[in-house]
Enzyme design. Sequence first.
Site, PDB file in Angstrom:
ATOM      1  N   ARG A  31       6.771  14.659   0.813  1.00 50.94           N
ATOM      2  CA  ARG A  31       6.685  13.539   1.761  1.00 50.94           C
ATOM      3  C   ARG A  31       5.307  13.441   2.407  1.00 50.94           C
ATOM      4  NH1 ARG A  31      12.033  12.564   4.324  1.00 50.94           N
ATOM      5  NH2 ARG A  31      11.029  12.387   6.343  1.00 50.94           N
ATOM      6  N   TRP A  52       3.784  14.470   9.942  1.00 50.31           N
ATOM      7  CA  TRP A  52       2.905  13.419   9.431  1.00 50.31           C
ATOM      8  C   TRP A  52       2.423  12.713  10.693  1.00 50.31           C
ATOM      9  CZ3 TRP A  52       0.796  11.343   5.008  1.00 50.31           C
ATOM     10  CH2 TRP A  52       0.318  10.048   5.094  1.00 50.31           C
ATOM     11  N   ASN A  72      11.177  13.271  14.213  1.00 49.66           N
ATOM     12  CA  ASN A  72      10.585  12.343  13.245  1.00 49.66           C
ATOM     13  C   ASN A  72      10.848  10.944  13.780  1.00 49.66           C
ATOM     14  OD1 ASN A  72       9.536  11.028  11.037  1.00 49.66           O
ATOM     15  ND2 ASN A  72      11.438  11.160   9.854  1.00 49.66           N
ATOM     16  N   GLU A  78      -3.175  -9.678  -4.802  1.00 51.68           N
ATOM     17  CA  GLU A  78      -2.389  -8.445  -4.716  1.00 51.68           C
ATOM     18  C   GLU A  78      -1.266  -8.452  -5.740  1.00 51.68           C
ATOM     19  OE1 GLU A  78      -2.895  -5.719  -3.733  1.00 51.68           O
ATOM     20  OE2 GLU A  78      -0.963  -4.731  -3.698  1.00 51.68           O
ATOM     21  N   LYS A 108      -0.876  -5.524  -8.630  1.00 50.19           N
ATOM     22  CA  LYS A 108       0.368  -4.739  -8.748  1.00 50.19           C
ATOM     23  C   LYS A 108       0.857  -4.733 -10.194  1.00 50.19           C
ATOM     24  CE  LYS A 108       0.302  -3.110  -5.917  1.00 50.19           C
ATOM     25  NZ  LYS A 108      -0.567  -2.534  -5.221  1.00 50.19           N
ATOM     26  N   GLU A 119      -1.616  -2.751 -12.618  1.00 53.40           N
ATOM     27  CA  GLU A 119      -1.787  -1.297 -12.496  1.00 53.40           C
ATOM     28  C   GLU A 119      -0.537  -0.510 -12.879  1.00 53.40           C
ATOM     29  OE1 GLU A 119      -2.638   0.312  -8.646  1.00 53.40           O
ATOM     30  OE2 GLU A 119      -1.584  -1.264  -7.614  1.00 53.40           O
ATOM     31  N   HIS A 148     -11.254 -26.171 -13.770  1.00 48.65           N
ATOM     32  CA  HIS A 148     -12.688 -25.975 -14.058  1.00 48.65           C
ATOM     33  C   HIS A 148     -12.912 -24.948 -15.157  1.00 48.65           C
ATOM     34  CE1 HIS A 148     -13.796 -28.584 -10.759  1.00 48.65           C
ATOM     35  NE2 HIS A 148     -12.920 -27.963 -10.008  1.00 48.65           N
TER      36      HIS A 148
HETATM   37  C1  AGP Z   1      -3.427  -0.042  -4.916  1.00 53.77           C
HETATM   38  O1  AGP Z   1      -2.134  -0.169  -5.513  1.00 53.77           O
HETATM   39  C2  AGP Z   1      -4.285   0.955  -5.672  1.00 53.77           C
HETATM   40  N1  AGP Z   1      -3.645   2.201  -5.742  1.00 53.77           N
HETATM   41  C3  AGP Z   1      -5.731   0.966  -5.189  1.00 53.77           C
HETATM   42  O2  AGP Z   1      -6.253  -0.319  -5.439  1.00 53.77           O
HETATM   43  C4  AGP Z   1      -5.955   1.269  -3.689  1.00 53.77           C
HETATM   44  O3  AGP Z   1      -5.495   0.195  -2.908  1.00 53.77           O
HETATM   45  C5  AGP Z   1      -7.465   1.425  -3.460  1.00 53.77           C
HETATM   46  O4  AGP Z   1      -7.907   2.532  -4.212  1.00 53.77           O
HETATM   47  C6  AGP Z   1      -7.828   1.630  -1.979  1.00 53.77           C
HETATM   48  O5  AGP Z   1      -7.221   2.796  -1.508  1.00 53.77           O
HETATM   49  P1  AGP Z   1      -7.197   3.057   0.077  1.00 53.77           P
HETATM   50  O6  AGP Z   1      -6.395   1.934   0.674  1.00 53.77           O
HETATM   51  O7  AGP Z   1      -6.542   4.397   0.245  1.00 53.77           O
HETATM   52  O8  AGP Z   1      -8.611   3.032   0.575  1.00 53.77           O
END
Ligand code: AGP
Length: 617
Positions: free
Chosen positions: A27, A80, A106, A490, A494, A497, A513
């Site tokens: 965690r 944390w 927590n 974003e 997602k 990646e 364009h």
């Molecule tokens: C996001 O899904 C990625 N793992 C990557 O783009 C990440 O957001 C980027 O490396 C920035 O990381 P940070 O927010 O810890 O600085």
Amino acid sequence: MCGIVGYIGSRPALPILMGGLHRLEYRGYDSAGVAFFQEGRIDVVKRKGRLSNLEGALRGQFGDDLSSGGIRLGIAHTRWATHGAPSDENSHPHLSASGRIAVVHNGIIENYLEIKRSLTTLGYRFVSETDTEVVAHLIEHHFTTDACRDLLSAVLRTLGEIEGSYALGVLCADDPDSFIAARKDSPLVVGLGDHGNFIASDIPAILEHTREVLILEDKEVAVLRADGVRVMDTLGRPVDRRPMHVDWDIESAEKGGYEHFMMKEIHEEPRAVRDTVAPRIHGGGIRLDDISLTAEDVARIQRIQIIACGTANHAGHVARHAIESLCRIPVDVDVASEFRYRDPIVDGRTLAIVISQSGETLDTMAAMREAKRRGARTFAIVNVVGSSIAREADDVLYTMAGPEIAVASTKAYNTQLAAVYLLTFRLAVLLGRMTEAECAIWTGKLLALPESLERILSDREVLQRFAYEHFNARSVFFIGRGLDFALSMEGSLKLKEISYIHSEAYAGGELKHGTIALIEEGTLVVCPLTQTSLLDKMIGNIREVKARGAVVLGIACDSAPKVDDVCDTVFRIPDVDPLLAPLLAVTPMQLFAYYVAVNKGCDVDKPRNLAKSVTVE
Ligand code: AGP
């Protein structure tokens, strides 16, 4: 999120407690500690850093065999950090003034500052910066000065006075035959064993000892003895809670029963957003206690430069819209690796907002240092307390997402937006561009977002079905306008990646364009349609791509008109102010990417070539 383990029974407690903390390491944590009863007193051993530091300290006291010492009762904690940087003093357990009561926690005590001030006037002295310490002193205050007959009465009275989220373990040297647990909004389970009874933040911590588990519900309290457990509500009324038999293996238990950490973390988004905004909203106003930015400082700001990477950078594009719209200050957004080397125009009238989940991204850290070197004031939005970026920024506003294990950032993005909105509204009030009454309307809308996220999560099967139909797509376009274009960035990342499918985010008005040449029969296009003022324009863009054979998934609010006429599938989100829409509309995109990746058999939590924190250039 912190980790809690507790035990009372006939077996040596320390190995059980330490074993449980190890099971909770996944965690994430920055310090750890244990409190145990022996020879009429409570001893506390706690250390910053890895569990090995705590184990070394315990071995120094007990030798290599932690079973010695006759200890049969204790509570333990991995921290944390949310309030107060990682340190021995800020680690849990926290002791009351007399040292007779120990607490692990927590969650977030939202009114801890008020309680701390009133206890301080009563003569209590605090040794940590944490919100948790007020609980230990408050319980003792009621236990010693009020009409509370026993520890349980003192705990129940305390629970009636604290606001916020808590999973608590409470030990008292005057009552060594039991200990108390309580929960509200933070998870806590009770384990029923043959040789004693347990509490834990998560089932993995106690699974090797028992599979009979009571899941405490919100505002429930448990009194644990070696031979049994009583469950009640916070008024002390008995509650009949049946144990469940857990047949998970350890690994699936760490994911809370979800198949992947990513899905678990997406489902944590309502709690994470609530934890990020609620403690900072008081009477409709925004209070950012740790921020030193004054009205005079804000009046001097001529421009804002947002610096971040990846998902955090995409949050920055949403921030630009919000800040320019409400504060009327020009904002630039750069990826950190570009900002550093473009000889940026930055000076003492620039506010550099640096966004980072980990707080350790090297490009972002270096870019922040470059902005600082050129005279900018730095303001960090970070998830990891005490991280490098947090320590070096002039101000830091923490997101309260809790540890994010999956490489693909999800709940961190939602909470980054939540933090951006808090900052934007605060800046607008300080600039005189927003009245306190208007701010109260905005904060009311913020506080309603967690419930909207819950509904989105409950409708996730729409996305699961659409993903199943299209997971073999070769290329996917995310198109939007305004905030929906920022959001599309974003959504595209997602998908890329975790499913390894090529994707591109494109401004809807820009397609014609050139890029529309790529749209052909069957091309998959995802369209966030949350910006009411731009909806007709987007409908036009959808008709353009449909005319060339595209398949379109629309993401739109309940009351959005026309979208069903042009999209192949529409995912509806609860109505929301367009400015706040990205915080909701991103979640369907996260879920879509997740289901596509699962259908493709990808390693969702650990995608190829990627690291959770990019600490190299
Ligand atoms: C996001 O899904 C990625 N793992 C990557 O783009 C990440 O957001 C980027 O490396 C920035 O990381 P940070 O927010 O810890 O600085």
